[in-house]
Design an enzyme around this catalytic site. Sequence first.
Site, PDB file in Angstrom:
ATOM      1  NE  ARG A 142       9.308 -30.713  15.227  1.00 42.47           N
ATOM      2  CZ  ARG A 142      10.917 -30.635  14.635  1.00 42.47           C
ATOM      3  NH1 ARG A 142      10.757 -31.626  13.818  1.00 42.47           N
ATOM      4  NH2 ARG A 142      11.448 -30.006  14.798  1.00 42.47           N
ATOM      5  CG  HIS A 143       8.299 -28.002  11.269  1.00 45.28           C
ATOM      6  ND1 HIS A 143       7.461 -27.963  12.866  1.00 45.28           N
ATOM      7  CD2 HIS A 143       9.249 -28.540  11.397  1.00 45.28           C
ATOM      8  CE1 HIS A 143       8.559 -27.355  13.453  1.00 45.28           C
ATOM      9  NE2 HIS A 143       9.922 -27.971  12.548  1.00 45.28           N
TER      10      HIS A 143
ATOM     11  CB  CYS B 136       1.354  -2.198   4.683  1.00 43.04           C
ATOM     12  SG  CYS B 136       1.013  -3.629   6.113  1.00 43.04           S
ATOM     13  N   GLY B 137       2.712  -0.368   6.217  1.00 43.20           N
ATOM     14  CA  GLY B 137       3.273   0.666   6.986  1.00 43.20           C
ATOM     15  C   GLY B 137       3.721  -0.504   8.262  1.00 43.20           C
TER      16      GLY B 137
ATOM     17  CG  ASP C  22      -0.567   0.378   2.601  1.00 40.77           C
ATOM     18  OD1 ASP C  22       1.045   0.067   2.529  1.00 40.77           O
ATOM     19  OD2 ASP C  22      -1.487   0.324   3.325  1.00 40.77           O
ATOM     20  CG  HIS C  23      -0.245   4.821   1.274  1.00 39.72           C
ATOM     21  ND1 HIS C  23      -1.195   3.971   2.111  1.00 39.72           N
ATOM     22  CD2 HIS C  23      -0.765   5.364   2.797  1.00 39.72           C
ATOM     23  CE1 HIS C  23      -2.051   4.156   2.990  1.00 39.72           C
ATOM     24  NE2 HIS C  23      -2.034   4.911   3.651  1.00 39.72           N
TER      25      HIS C  23
ATOM     26  CG  HIS D 126      10.033 -24.489  12.339  1.00 42.58           C
ATOM     27  ND1 HIS D 126       9.846 -24.624  13.786  1.00 42.58           N
ATOM     28  CD2 HIS D 126      10.755 -24.737  12.196  1.00 42.58           C
ATOM     29  CE1 HIS D 126      11.094 -24.370  14.015  1.00 42.58           C
ATOM     30  NE2 HIS D 126      11.442 -25.040  12.823  1.00 42.58           N
TER      31      HIS D 126
ATOM     32  N   GLY E 176       3.205  -4.222   8.065  1.00 43.75           N
ATOM     33  CA  GLY E 176       2.905  -5.451   7.478  1.00 43.75           C
ATOM     34  C   GLY E 176       2.402  -6.076   8.047  1.00 43.75           C
ATOM     35  CB  ILE E 177       0.125  -5.323  11.170  1.00 43.10           C
ATOM     36  CG1 ILE E 177       0.726  -5.294  12.016  1.00 43.10           C
ATOM     37  CG2 ILE E 177      -1.322  -6.556  12.298  1.00 43.10           C
ATOM     38  CD1 ILE E 177       1.172  -4.850  13.734  1.00 43.10           C
ATOM     39  N   GLY E 178      -1.204  -5.452   8.727  1.00 39.10           N
ATOM     40  CA  GLY E 178      -2.745  -5.326   8.319  1.00 39.10           C
ATOM     41  C   GLY E 178      -2.471  -5.911   6.629  1.00 39.10           C
TER      42      GLY E 178
HETATM   43  C1  RB5 Z   1      -2.031   2.698   6.489  1.00 36.70           C
HETATM   44  O1  RB5 Z   1      -1.274   4.232   7.616  1.00 36.70           O
HETATM   45  C2  RB5 Z   1      -1.321   1.722   7.351  1.00 36.70           C
HETATM   46  O2  RB5 Z   1      -2.330   1.735   8.264  1.00 36.70           O
HETATM   47  C3  RB5 Z   1      -0.657   0.691   6.673  1.00 36.70           C
HETATM   48  O3  RB5 Z   1      -0.228   1.262   5.722  1.00 36.70           O
HETATM   49  C4  RB5 Z   1      -0.752  -0.492   7.138  1.00 36.70           C
HETATM   50  O4  RB5 Z   1       0.231  -0.146   8.165  1.00 36.70           O
HETATM   51  C5  RB5 Z   1      -2.323  -0.918   8.450  1.00 36.70           C
HETATM   52  O5  RB5 Z   1      -1.554  -2.450   9.057  1.00 36.70           O
END
Ligand code: RB5
Length: 149
Positions: A132-133, A64-65, A7-8, A97, A67-69
């Site tokens: 196991r894995h 992403c910012g 994303d941005h 694993h 990596g979570i979303g």
């Molecule tokens: C964008 O502002 C940000 O929320 C996105 O890149 C990311 O970090 C979401 O998890």
Amino acid sequence: MIALACDHGGFGLKKTVTDYLEAKGLAYKDFGTFSAQSCDYPDFALAAAEAVASGECDRGILICGTGIGISIAANKVKGIRAAHVHDVFSAKATRLHNDANMIAFGERVIGPGLAIEILDAFLNTPFSGDERHQRRIDKITAIEKKYFK
Ligand code: RB5
């Protein structure tokens, strides 16, 4: 073929990643985004994750910012095991694993040097194949089958 999406928040780091892939002669398909303009990470996660899930691409890279979303979104696609990773040890371990087929990291979390070391580990570490894995991965697939149609 490697699927790539951001994303941005990950747009700058994606350039570092494409430079690396090109220098290594690794083929990739870029699913966007293609500018630093604000956008919605699930759109790009979906496109890249579907390419990996369908077999069009063997592995995927998500940025992403944080990596979570983008990893949460990709993991909603059946067959995707996207690992959210910010260190080399975990990048190797998730291949050995978990047989992770996508990796996600955050441009606002790590620098380009570490990102490339992580990527290198992710792309060059095979799945261990240990019983196991595999058993645990099969149990993840069973959860997926139970909750995702
Ligand atoms: C964008 O502002 C940000 O929320 C996105 O890149 C990311 O970090 C979401 O998890």
